[in-house]
Design a protein around this motif. Structure first.
Motif, PDB file in Angstrom:
ATOM      1  N   GLY A  81       0.837  -1.189   0.000  1.00  0.00           N
ATOM      2  CA  GLY A  81       0.000   0.000   0.000  1.00  0.00           C
ATOM      3  C   GLY A  81       0.871   1.237   0.000  1.00  0.00           C
TER       4      GLY A  81
ATOM      5  N   HIS B  71      -3.584  -0.240  -3.013  1.00  0.00           N
ATOM      6  CA  HIS B  71      -4.346  -0.887  -1.949  1.00  0.00           C
ATOM      7  C   HIS B  71      -4.011  -2.387  -1.923  1.00  0.00           C
ATOM      8  N   GLY B  72      -3.210  -2.830  -0.969  1.00  0.00           N
ATOM      9  CA  GLY B  72      -2.960  -4.250  -0.762  1.00  0.00           C
ATOM     10  C   GLY B  72      -2.570  -5.024  -2.010  1.00  0.00           C
TER      11      GLY B  72
ATOM     12  N   PRO C 205      -4.828   7.092  -0.461  1.00  0.00           N
ATOM     13  CA  PRO C 205      -3.995   5.972  -0.916  1.00  0.00           C
ATOM     14  C   PRO C 205      -4.013   5.829  -2.434  1.00  0.00           C
TER      15      PRO C 205
ATOM     16  N   ARG D 280      -5.381  -1.246  -7.644  1.00  0.00           N
ATOM     17  CA  ARG D 280      -5.477  -2.676  -7.350  1.00  0.00           C
ATOM     18  C   ARG D 280      -5.197  -3.479  -8.619  1.00  0.00           C
TER      19      ARG D 280
END
Length: 623
Positions: free
Chosen positions: A386, A397-398, A394, A591
């Motif tokens: 992240g 994200h992950g 942000p 993502r």
């Protein structure tokens, strides 16, 4: 990233809508949010100057000694003129002037030669120290983490590299020699007045309180004013850079009026601060003139009294008046140079603030004492990654991603999807906000800077040609490379033919002031440097973006040859480049939304298939 029928760029797709984002430099509180680069304190600035001067104490002493001798010799001028006045007042024969005139000529010659030699030594000292400071500044500036520069805004660093360095350089070349000479003239002239008669010295000192108050009045106001002026200049430059660099976005979102207003606002702020400086200097000059009048009047009255009671001759009183009059230039110069000094010190503090940053290779000590294991292979693993450039906003994200050793992975997605951010994190340019990036099982953040540079290389669309011979430009990647190795690297990226066709071949001077090279060839040189550096992991961030349609395919083939045998993450500017990759990773809104081969993703009829279909519709029929 806009769709193009000519070059096959990715379509904008689901990019940011005009109402949902901001163009570069258009944030409401961007000035307050900027974390400017550090500025050294006055004490630290003085310490830095002493540190730079310490190795050159001999040169400083020699310059000071020669200038002192030159000034002392020049002080014989006023008594000799006073002697001429006494000869004339005594109605003596003209022959009596011969010796005095010859002495005046001799004084002028000796003083001129000694002054030239002394100023030369002082100038040499200043240039030597300035060169060392400039080199240290450039070294540390190049070693600053990119994310640190981005937080400050590139305008802040640019203003220091250009404006602040220029101001300090001008002060060293002009103000420093003149200031040293002026101070010596003041001290020695006051001593000469005391030798003539201590009462002349007391009369001259009447001007000192006025001059001292003037200097204190000026310094209290000048230091903060010039600091504000430097900040205003950096802010204006940042706004100009933001507007110019984001010109396409500004036009696309029709923000021309807003950005013009911001540039105007920054410029007006700079002009306002500059005009306050002009008013300050004018007040400074007015106070100095009053001090001169008071001092000269006191010396003339003292001379009249001493001549009237027989304590001094007319020639002595004349010499005293001439001595004080000769103080006008050095005193005014010394005080006026305070103006240059304040501006230079403000700029110097900003330069020292960057020069004091730790070298790029000096990373903070790790908590674990165990040595960092070398990467076991060229695999790349991203886990839970992240990142945010601003708190609460942000960008990634992950993100989870694994790239096998030797695998070529193309990263695609609409503008703003987070591709470049992910690429920079994998290249070690930024540190992750959360999660990890490892190469061969070793975290990137644990690798020393030198090892990181040998392991992972980044080639972006913002490539450069440095001024100098083409061979030297290539050897930036590997200084010990032979001419044969340079030619082999150029040949692998299909750049050898045109490189050897240059006027002097690989010895041709390129860059500023040299032979001009177009964007596609500049990027080919960057790929040749990549081959010479020979890192196991490569990140290409739109490295073919500068090539037009005619040169795109050739440059894409050069990319394939440059990354052959390496683990490669390629942020694809054209879908033709992505289609040839071993695997395609599709990003959207920070993502990863798809991953697979070109054929697999097209058959899945997901986001990649939509991108491919949209791009295919824009292609020219013959492509």
């Amino acid at each position: 990233m806009n769709a193009s029928a000519d070059d096959g760029n990715l379509p904008a797709g689901s990019g940011t809508a005009p109402g949902s984002g901001t163009a570069p430099g258009s944030g409401p509180d961007e000035d307050a949010a900027r974390d400017l680069l550090p500025v050294a304190s006055p004490a630290r600035t003085r310490t830095a100057v002493r540190e730079l001067l310490r190795p050159h104490r001999g040169l400083a002493a020699a310059g000071l000694a020669v200038l002192t001798a030159a000034t002392a010799v020049g002080l014989a001028t006023q008594p000799l003129i006073g002697r001429i006045v006494d000869i004339a007042a005594g109605n003596r024969a003209a022959d009596a002037l011969t010796g005095v005139v010859l002495l005046l000529v001799g004084v002028a010659l000796v003083q001129g030669l000694a002054t030239a030699a002394g100023l030369g030594l002082v100038a040499r000292l200043g240039e030597t120290v300035l060169a060392q400071l400039r080199e240290r500044f450039i070294e540390r500036a190049l070693g600053l983490p990119l994310e640190r520069v981005e937080r400050a805004g590139s305008g802040d660093l640019t203003a220091r590299v250009t404006g602040d360095v220029s101001v300090v350089a001008e002060a060293v070349r002009r103000a420093l020699p003149e200031f040293v000479r002026s101070v010596l003239a003041i001290v020695l002239t006051l001593g000469a007045l005391a030798i003539l008669d201590w009462r002349f010295l007391l009369a001259a000192l009447i001007a000192v309180p006025f001059q001292t108050l003037t200097a204190r009045w000026y310094l209290r106001r000048a230091a903060p004013l010039y600091a504000r002026q430097r900040i205003a200049g950096g802010t204006q430059q940042q706004q100009l850079l933001d507007t110019v660099r984001g010109a396409a976005t500004v036009r696309a979102f029709r923000l021309e009026r807003e950005h013009t207003a911001k540039v105007t606002e920054r410029s007006r702020s700079l002009v306002a601060v500059t005009m306050r400086g002009v008013d300050l200097v004018l007040g400074f000059y007015g106070r100095l003139h009053f001090a001169e009048f008071a001092g000269l009047a006191a010396v003339l009255v003292t001379g009249y009294v001493l001549v009237a009671d027989g304590s001094a001759s007319i020639g002595t009183a004349t010499a005293a008046a001439l001595y004080f009059h000769s103080l006008f230039t050095p005193i005014n110069a010394a005080l006026i140079l305070l103006d240059d000094a304040q501006s230079a010190l403000s700029g110097l503090a900003r330069i020292v603030g960057v020069a004091d940053q730790p070298p790029a290779d000096e990373r903070p000590p790790r908590a674990a004492a165990a040595p960092v294991p070398a990467p076991r292979d060229a695999s790349v693993t991203v886990a839970g990654l992240g990142h945010a450039y601003e708190n609460g906003h942000p960008v990634l994200h992950g993100v989870d991603l694994t790239i096998r050793p030797g695998e070529r992975v193309a990263l695609v997605g609409a503008s703003g999807a987070g591709k470049t951010t992910l690429a920079k994190l994998i290249a070690g340019i930024h540190r992750p906000g959360s999660g990890t990036v490892t190469v061969g099982g070793t975290p990137l953040t644990a690798l020393p800077s030198a090892e990181l540079r040998r392991t992972v290389a980044l080639v972006s669309q913002e490539t450069h040609v440095f001024a100098g011979p083409l061979a030297d430009d290539l050897r930036l990647a590997r200084p010990d490379a032979t001419d044969g190795e340079l030619r082999d690297a150029l040949d692998r990226v299909s750049a050898l033919t045109w490189a050897e066709s240059l006027p002097d071949g690989l010895a041709t001077v390129v860059g500023d002031g040299g032979h001009r090279i177009d964007g596609a060839r500049v990027q080919a040189l960057a790929l040749a440097r990549l081959i010479l550096a020979d890192p196991p992991v490569v990140v290409l961030d739109e490295a073919t973006a500068e090539a037009g349609s005619a040169g795109a395919r050739g440059l894409e083939k050069a990319v394939l040859r440059a990354v052959e045998g390496r683990t490669a993450l390629i942020v694809a500017h054209r879908l033709t480049q992505a289609a040839t990759a071993d695997r395609i990773v599709v990003m959207d809104a920070g993502r990863i939304v798809e991953s697979g081969t070109h054929d697999t993703l097209r058959a899945a009829r997901g986001p990649y298939a939509a991108l491919w279909d949209a791009w295919s519709r824009t292609r020219e029929p013959d492509r």
